[in-house]
Design a protein around this motif. Structure first.
Motif: not given
Length: 389
Positions: A80-100
């Motif tokens: 709805g109008n509420e949002q929250f963040r999943i912090d990949f770096k803090a939770l796993t030490g990793r990230h994703v790459m956005v690249y088409g």
């Protein structure tokens, strides 16, 4: 014509496998049904797991991705109008790459060109033969004549509608499938992204996703009926509906503009077992499909490529065929976990036509639990950035 590995399908998985094999001194020929321009015109997701990013570097094609790609350390979930963040770096030490995905394919094409690799386009009537023998071969029509490609192994990277999977006898093949009662209407626009990270939104009007390709190219999606056509949706209708489904603060800063591509994709889950029959090995959509929620399609194909490349490398370098013998079992173990994640994430974020009041309450409770529970967030983050190979 002869090669060591015949690769059917010149999309990113086939090209990546060919490039990795080249790096290990193993010959391959890629057969693609469409033209190169057609392959490069296909619009696909562009969220790369850590494992795929590493594979791109291993294949020697990661430089432009590192320069032009966008590192995302987390993602936003809206209820709805509420949002929250999943912090990949803090939770796993990793990230994703956005690249088409188009850019991934372009980089791989250029690498195969530079290496003098053989990629044959506009191949018709591609058919593998004698897959249960030590001397398989593939026939295909090209430039008006029938050609024969002898090989040691065949890699079927030719998608759901390709010929490879059909070569596994029906008595030996089991297929699992779930179709979802909605689709995604996607729009590509030359506008700046509404947020620095992806927004996955659950609203009473249905799912929405705010994504991007770069600083000035955005990709947006909304859940729609399977009976809809892109022609049913004007640009104005799309933007108005998207604004209703994302949080108000995101809707207020959304920059709209003319669509440069608009399409509807159905959602489905599909797995074929086994992924190997004789000298044939399936990779990617030829063996499995996931709904696009979480962008796992290209990434599951990459994990197949990883397992198959290493199995072939050990076979040719060490005369060790254990990896080939266990390929299907190894690949499927990871695929089913990824299928679970895509099914779960889709179930969490979409509205289903048969949902009861209880079902909706459970969906809301699941979102609240994910918002408030770090262990649940970590489990999601681990699947999103990519399970280990």
């Amino acid at each position: 014509m002869r090669t060591q590995v015949a690769i059917i399908g010149g999309g990113p998985s086939g090209l990546l496998l060919s490039q990795l094999l080249h790096s290990a001194g193993i010959e391959s020929v890629v057969l693609e049904r469409r033209s190169r321009d057609y392959v490069l015109s296909r619009i696909r997701a562009g969220v790369l797991e850590t494992g795929l990013v590493d594979l791109m570097h291993e294949a020697g094609v990661g430089d432009r991705m590192e320069r032009e790609g966008f590192v995302h350390d987390g993602t936003l979930l809206a209820n709805g109008n509420e949002q929250f963040r999943i912090d990949f770096k803090a939770l796993t030490g990793r990230h994703v790459m956005v690249y088409g995905q188009t850019e991934v394919t372009r980089d791989l094409y250029e690498a195969r060109d530079a290496a003098g690799g053989t990629v044959i386009h506009e191949c018709r009537g591609v058919k593998p033969h004698d897959l249960d023998t030590a001397a398989p071969f593939v026939t295909f029509l090209h430039d008006g004549k029938v050609n024969r490609l002898d090989c040691d192994f065949v890699a079927g990277c030719d998608g759901y509608h390709g010929p490879s999977r059909q070569e596994i006898p029906t008595a030996e093949r089991t297929e699992y499938e779930k179709t979802y009662p909605f689709g995604w209407l996607g729009v590509l626009s030359e506008t700046p992204p509404v947020a620095d990270e992806l927004i996955y939104a659950n609203s009473e009007r249905g799912f929405a996703l705010c994504s991007m390709r770069n600083d000035s190219l955005s990709r947006y999606y909304i859940q729609c009926d399977l009976s809809d056509s892109p022609d049913d949706w004007t640009d104005e209708m799309f933007w108005d509906e998207l604004k209703r489904r994302i949080p108000e603060e995101a809707a207020d800063r959304l920059v709209t503009g003319p669509s440069i591509e608009k399409s509807i994709a159905p959602l489905r889950s599909f797995v074929c077992e086994p992924m190997r029959w004789g000298r044939l090995f399936l990779c990617g959509d030829a063996a499995h499909i996931v709904p696009p929620t979480g962008a796992k399609g290209l990434n599951t194909a990459a994990s197949d490529v990883h397992y198959l490349f290493n199995a072939l490398r050990h076979f040719y370098h060490d005369r060790d065929d254990e990896g080939l013998e266990k390929y299907s079992e190894t690949a499927l173990a990871r695929i089913w976990k990824t299928e679970r994640f895509s099914w779960w994430f889709s179930s969490l974020m979409h509205r289903y036509p048969d949902q009861s009041g209880f079902d909706l309450r459970m969906q809301q409770a699941e979102l609240a639990f994910l918002r408030d529970n770090e262990a649940a967030q970590k489990a999601m983050a681990e699947s999103y950035v990519g399970l280990p190979y």
